[in-house]
Write an enzyme that holds these catalytic residues in place. Structure first.
Site, short mmCIF file in Angstrom:
data_model
loop_
_atom_site.label_atom_id
_atom_site.label_comp_id
_atom_site.label_asym_id
_atom_site.label_seq_id
_atom_site.Cartn_x
_atom_site.Cartn_y
_atom_site.Cartn_z
N GLY A 61 -1.35 -8.19 11.50
CA GLY A 61 -0.14 -7.42 11.32
C GLY A 61 -0.37 -6.16 10.53
O GLY A 61 -1.50 -5.67 10.38
N ASP A 62 0.75 -5.62 9.99
CA ASP A 62 0.73 -4.36 9.23
C ASP A 62 1.15 -4.66 7.80
O ASP A 62 1.38 -5.81 7.42
CB ASP A 62 1.69 -3.37 9.90
CG ASP A 62 1.39 -1.93 9.52
OD1 ASP A 62 0.58 -1.72 8.59
OD2 ASP A 62 1.96 -1.02 10.14
N PHE A 63 1.29 -3.60 7.01
CA PHE A 63 1.64 -3.80 5.60
C PHE A 63 3.01 -4.44 5.43
O PHE A 63 3.27 -5.08 4.41
CB PHE A 63 1.58 -2.46 4.86
CG PHE A 63 0.20 -1.87 4.78
CD1 PHE A 63 -0.78 -2.50 4.04
CD2 PHE A 63 -0.12 -0.70 5.45
CE1 PHE A 63 -2.06 -1.97 3.95
CE2 PHE A 63 -1.39 -0.16 5.38
CZ PHE A 63 -2.37 -0.80 4.63
N HIS B 145 -6.36 4.66 -1.18
CA HIS B 145 -6.95 6.01 -1.06
C HIS B 145 -6.89 6.54 0.38
O HIS B 145 -7.19 7.71 0.62
CB HIS B 145 -8.38 6.03 -1.60
CG HIS B 145 -9.41 5.37 -0.73
ND1 HIS B 145 -10.75 5.61 -0.87
CD2 HIS B 145 -9.31 4.46 0.28
CE1 HIS B 145 -11.43 4.91 0.01
NE2 HIS B 145 -10.57 4.19 0.72
#
Length: 568
Positions: A451-453, A470
């Site tokens: 998945g994603d954040f 970063h």
């Protein structure tokens, strides 16, 4: 040759007498006039007079042995190659290093004070008809390699920097140095001040072990005294990147040995290269310290061995990445500086995450390159937060957010068998991490989330964000951190692993990576105070930070007490 031997013997006997008569406390003030009081005591505490050195020119080993015997010296070991002096002679006289057979001996000497010291004898073999007589005559007149040396008792980086600073304060100027892999020792050369009373113009600090980080700063000061040469070295940095990348790409390190030399013709056949062209490449990477010339060809150094394939700690993926896609995109740095657009996006038409994800080979190389900097991770599993989590009665869970191929999480689970893991990543990376952790024996203790954040799993005890922030601008960082804060319970900890820009502007890898992130990724490196503000905007607070190798840091973060900040 009899007269020459006699002359070298006389010079050597004078050196022996000097070593017997001197001691640290009296020699240092003679070398560095004005040095006294507390600073003299500090220098005496951290370094000791160990030897004086001389370069002699026997025609063969028999003459060298006779010279030593005549001076009452007994060599306790056969001569070893002297990399540093050979390279200095080659540069000074513009001769190929392979033509110069320079050995080093350190016969022991007992000082008048009972201290055990040495005479360091460099021996350039000058056979009859070799054409090296002019070099010998010049070096006898100029005494370039004659020096006195002090051995550093505790080779700690702070001690080394302090010693170098003290030498500079009393007029000693950096004058080169190098690392000798044959004996695993690092030398720092200085030119003594003009008013020295010791009779030697060159001073050496000898440090056991590999201290090339401190040596690099010392050599930079030396080159700063020669601005044209320094600028040329800087301008040819792109050649260095490509030379190391091609060295790795051709698998030359895999075909070489760290103990024995390899013939260039044999190497060329093995790696599928033209022998004369490979020889040119090897001469260049020898200058970089990746290989070293020896009697039977070229030998791989410990530095060069880091470019081998599929070995622990290999940096080959980084070499291929920095010499490949990121090398191409760095050509657009000027576009980034002028317009603010990421050069990689401008040249390839999409951001690097999407570009690599569409190419399985590039995607694998990118994940390998991220894992290749794993030396930064070495101390992370011992962080007090993870140690405390492992000591709880229930099995605590570590959530690695955007954990790549599982390199860091695998290390944490290996160090703490009572911990469980969850790894969140893109689908293709999750599969690579699943295979890696299963092979390491941690598959049953780890869950995987593709998945994603926005999909950060809840109910973890420790969350890890390693080299993630970063990659993004401040607003995206706040969003990522808010997702973490939403998933974290009040007792949970967050460990952020990043390179942190020094607040005082000192030299740091973070400064180089800041340029890289701007040009190729669209992110940035930040100072600790900048991260602190991002954490606060997400309802988190920075507890403390601790250093890691390769100029990394662990930022320990927890949820801030009180209500969450309002989001826009």
């Amino acid at each position: 040759m009899i007269a020459t031997l006699s002359g070298d013997t006389s010079r050597l006997r004078t050196t022996v007498d000097f070593v017997k008569e001197q001691d640290t406390a009296t020699l240092l003030p003679r070398l560095l006039p004005g040095l006294d009081g507390p600073e003299l005591r500090a220098l005496t505490e951290h370094c000791r007079f160990s030897h004086a050195a001389l370069l002699v020119f026997p025609s063969d080993e028999a003459e060298l042995s006779a010279m030593l015997t005549d001076c009452g010296l007994v060599a306790v070991a056969p001569p070893r190659p002297s990399v540093v002096v050979r390279e200095r002679l080659a540069a000074r006289h513009r001769r190929p290093a392979a033509e110069l057979d320079v050995g080093i001996l350190r016969p022991p000497v007992i000082g008048a004070d009972g201290a055990h010291r040495m005479v360091e004898v460099f021996a350039l073999t000058v056979p009859a008809g070799s054409g090296l007589d002019a070099i010998a005559a010049h070096e006898r007149r100029q005494q370039h390699e004659a020096h006195v040396a002090f051995e550093v008792a505790a080779p700690d980086p702070l001690v080394l920097r302090g010693l170098c600073a003290s030498f500079a304060r009393y007029g000693a100027a950096p004058d080169g140095g190098g690392y000798n892999p044959h004996e695993n020792g690092t030398v720092f050369y200085f030119e003594a001040p003009a008013e020295t009373k010791a009779g030697y113009r060159r001073v050496e600090l000898y440090v056991p072990g590999d201290h090339r980080d401190e040596l690099a700063a010392h050599l930079a000061e030396h080159r700063a005294r020669q601005p044209a040469e320094t600028l040329l070295r800087l301008l040819t940095g792109a050649w260095t990147t490509q030379a190391l990348a091609v060295f790795a790409e051709l698998r030359v390190p895999d075909a070489m040995d760290t103990e024995r030399g390899a013939d260039v013709e044999v190497l060329a056949r093995e790696v599928g290269a033209e022998a004369p062209n490979l020889a040119t490449l090897l001469r260049y990477v020898a200058m970089l310290g990746a290989v070293t010339e020896c009697r039977d060809g070229y030998r791989l150094t410990e530095l060069g061995a880091l470019l081998r394939s599929n070995t622990p700690g290999s940096l080959k993926p980084l070499a291929l990445m920095y010499g490949g896609p990121f090398y191409q995109s760095f050509a657009g740095l000027g576009h980034t500086v002028r317009t603010g657009q990421v050069a990689f996006d401008f040249l390839f038409g999409e951001n690097h995450f999407d570009h690599f994800a569409r190419d399985p080979e590039l995607a694998e190389l990118f994940d390998q390159s991220m894992a290749a900097g794993s030396a930064m991770f070495d101390p992370v599993p011992a962080h007090p937060v993870l140690t405390a989590a492992a000591e709880t009665s229930a099995g605590a869970t570590v959530v690695d957010v955007a954990g790549g191929n599982g390199e860091l999480l695998g290390r944490i689970l290996a160090a703490h068998p009572r911990l469980n893991g969850v790894l969140l990543e893109r689908p293709h990376a999750v599969e690579a991490a699943r295979r890696r952790l299963a092979e390491a024996g941690h598959g049953t203790r780890c869950a995987f989330v593709a998945g994603d954040f926005a999909d950060v799993p809840a109910n973890g005890d420790v969350y890890v964000l390693s080299r993630v922030l970063h990659d993004w601008d401040d607003e995206r960082c706040r969003e990522i951190l808010r997702h973490c804060a939403d998933a974290m319970q009040d007792h949970a900890d967050l460990l952020v692993v990043e390179r942190v820009l020094p607040a005082d502007g000192s030299v740091s890898l973070a400064t180089a990576w800041d340029l890289h992130m701007m040009c190729n990724v669209g992110g940035r490196e930040r100072r600790a105070a900048h991260y602190d503000r991002l954490f606060a905007d997400a309802g988190l607070t920075l507890v403390n930070q601790s250093p890691l190798p390769l100029d990394g840091h662990v930022l320990h973060v927890r949820k801030a007490p009180g209500p969450r900040p309002a989001t826009e």
